[in-house]
Design a protein around this motif. Sequence first.
Motif, PDB file in Angstrom:
ATOM      1  N   MET A   1       0.808  -1.225   0.000  1.00 10.52           N
ATOM      2  CA  MET A   1       0.000   0.000   0.000  1.00 10.52           C
ATOM      3  C   MET A   1       0.841   1.275   0.000  1.00 10.52           C
ATOM      4  O   MET A   1       0.348   2.349   0.332  1.00 10.52           O
ATOM      5  CB  MET A   1      -0.990   0.017   1.178  1.00 10.52           C
ATOM      6  CG  MET A   1      -1.994  -1.126   1.132  1.00 10.52           C
ATOM      7  SD  MET A   1      -2.928  -1.346   2.667  1.00 10.52           S
ATOM      8  CE  MET A   1      -3.838   0.184   2.730  1.00 10.52           C
ATOM      9  N   ILE A   2       2.112   1.174  -0.363  1.00 13.56           N
ATOM     10  CA  ILE A   2       2.951   2.361  -0.500  1.00 13.56           C
ATOM     11  C   ILE A   2       3.350   2.492  -1.964  1.00 13.56           C
ATOM     12  O   ILE A   2       3.866   1.536  -2.560  1.00 13.56           O
ATOM     13  CB  ILE A   2       4.202   2.286   0.402  1.00 13.56           C
ATOM     14  CG1 ILE A   2       3.784   2.289   1.879  1.00 13.56           C
ATOM     15  CG2 ILE A   2       5.147   3.453   0.117  1.00 13.56           C
ATOM     16  CD1 ILE A   2       4.932   2.136   2.850  1.00 13.56           C
ATOM     17  N   GLU A   3       3.115   3.642  -2.554  1.00 18.03           N
ATOM     18  CA  GLU A   3       3.407   3.883  -3.967  1.00 18.03           C
ATOM     19  C   GLU A   3       4.842   4.381  -4.101  1.00 18.03           C
ATOM     20  O   GLU A   3       5.157   5.516  -3.750  1.00 18.03           O
ATOM     21  CB  GLU A   3       2.419   4.906  -4.527  1.00 18.03           C
ATOM     22  CG  GLU A   3       2.677   5.291  -5.971  1.00 18.03           C
ATOM     23  CD  GLU A   3       2.724   4.106  -6.911  1.00 18.03           C
ATOM     24  OE1 GLU A   3       3.831   3.831  -7.423  1.00 18.03           O
ATOM     25  OE2 GLU A   3       1.673   3.460  -7.120  1.00 18.03           O
ATOM     26  N   GLN A   4       5.727   3.523  -4.611  1.00 20.25           N
ATOM     27  CA  GLN A   4       7.146   3.877  -4.679  1.00 20.25           C
ATOM     28  C   GLN A   4       7.428   5.005  -5.667  1.00 20.25           C
ATOM     29  O   GLN A   4       8.387   5.754  -5.484  1.00 20.25           O
ATOM     30  CB  GLN A   4       7.968   2.631  -5.018  1.00 20.25           C
ATOM     31  CG  GLN A   4       7.993   1.632  -3.875  1.00 20.25           C
ATOM     32  CD  GLN A   4       8.763   0.366  -4.189  1.00 20.25           C
ATOM     33  OE1 GLN A   4       9.242   0.175  -5.304  1.00 20.25           O
ATOM     34  NE2 GLN A   4       8.872  -0.514  -3.201  1.00 20.25           N
ATOM     35  N   LYS A   5       6.593   5.150  -6.687  1.00 19.79           N
ATOM     36  CA  LYS A   5       6.794   6.272  -7.611  1.00 19.79           C
ATOM     37  C   LYS A   5       6.589   7.608  -6.905  1.00 19.79           C
ATOM     38  O   LYS A   5       7.132   8.627  -7.323  1.00 19.79           O
ATOM     39  CB  LYS A   5       5.831   6.163  -8.799  1.00 19.79           C
ATOM     40  CG  LYS A   5       6.194   5.051  -9.768  1.00 19.79           C
ATOM     41  CD  LYS A   5       5.157   4.953 -10.869  1.00 19.79           C
ATOM     42  CE  LYS A   5       5.464   3.781 -11.789  1.00 19.79           C
ATOM     43  NZ  LYS A   5       4.389   3.574 -12.788  1.00 19.79           N
TER      44      LYS A   5
END
Length: 362
Positions: A249-253
């Motif tokens: 649930m973490i957006e690396q972009k």
Amino acid sequence: MSAKKIITEKSLDFFERYLNNASPTGYEWEGQKIWMDYLKPYVDTFITDTYGTAVGVINPDAKYKVVIEGHSDEISWYVNYISDNGLLYVIRNGGSDHQIAPSKWVNIHTKNGIVEGVFGWPAIHTRNKSKEEAPKLDNICIDIGAKDKAEVEKMGVHVGCVITYPDTFKVLNGNKFVCRAIDNRAGGFMIAEVARLLHENNAKLPFGLYITNSVQEEIGLRGAEMITQTIKPNVAIVTDVCHDTTTPMIEQKVQGFTEIGSGPVISYAPAVQNKLRERIIETAEAKEIPFQRMAASRSTGTDTDAFAYSNGGVASALISLPLRYMHTTVETVHRDDVENVIRLIYETLLNIKEGETFSYFD
């Protein structure tokens, strides 16, 4: 300094006691006393200020001053309202997460000591499954077992009492440290360990070193704002935590890529002085200390910003400890990263010369 293990049994015992002690924003002094007691053999003197920031000083008479800094406060809650049927409603003291509150035990700090309570939540059987309501600030409340408002007040609980979680330190799978408030008592621990290593290795610094444990970071870098005006440093190396972005649930972009176990995280940001940051990177490469990089936008969101923009500008840099599950009661870091942050700060201090300006124009 070799790559041998830095954290000793004695230092780990200090870290555990320091983490387990409650130090909510605005109420940090008991934790500061634990920290100062541990640091005392390794420094020449202490500075404290009105709001509770504590600074251990090595070479206090030196004109050139270098700060290494962490912050001592943890997020918490305040009692904001007491209902007629004896339930407590809360507001934040720092970035407390309403979503993790249901079913958590809490400690309510009163003049007469701790009153225990629980964040209640409606049973699954009673909820409308077609319209599930998420925990929000206006629907989470604390039950202390009182039948009405009068009984709450008789127990010593009133509006303004500060509330913390009681969760304590654990080691997960041998090399992960888990607790609430690793953000950022890990910082205080790591800078204290730097002071210990300087003392044990008989390392002589050509400048004054100000080992600074600031208060009130979680509500806007306030303790650092105050103490930097007192110290008036030439250089500041700040340590805080940053996000491990490899969990779900973490957006690396958006958040970038950083992970626990891969080393300290060195920040790029307007507040980070480029020549000082490059000195840190060169030190890491020369000493074979693994590190990661992170880009911030307008600000770092850490005490780095407070030091950088004080006193006409202070050369400042940020070395972060990657952490999972920030602002929960199970914040998780890797032991190797903790040791490598300590090692990187220590080795960088040995590479700073008295009088350096880090000016782009020299």
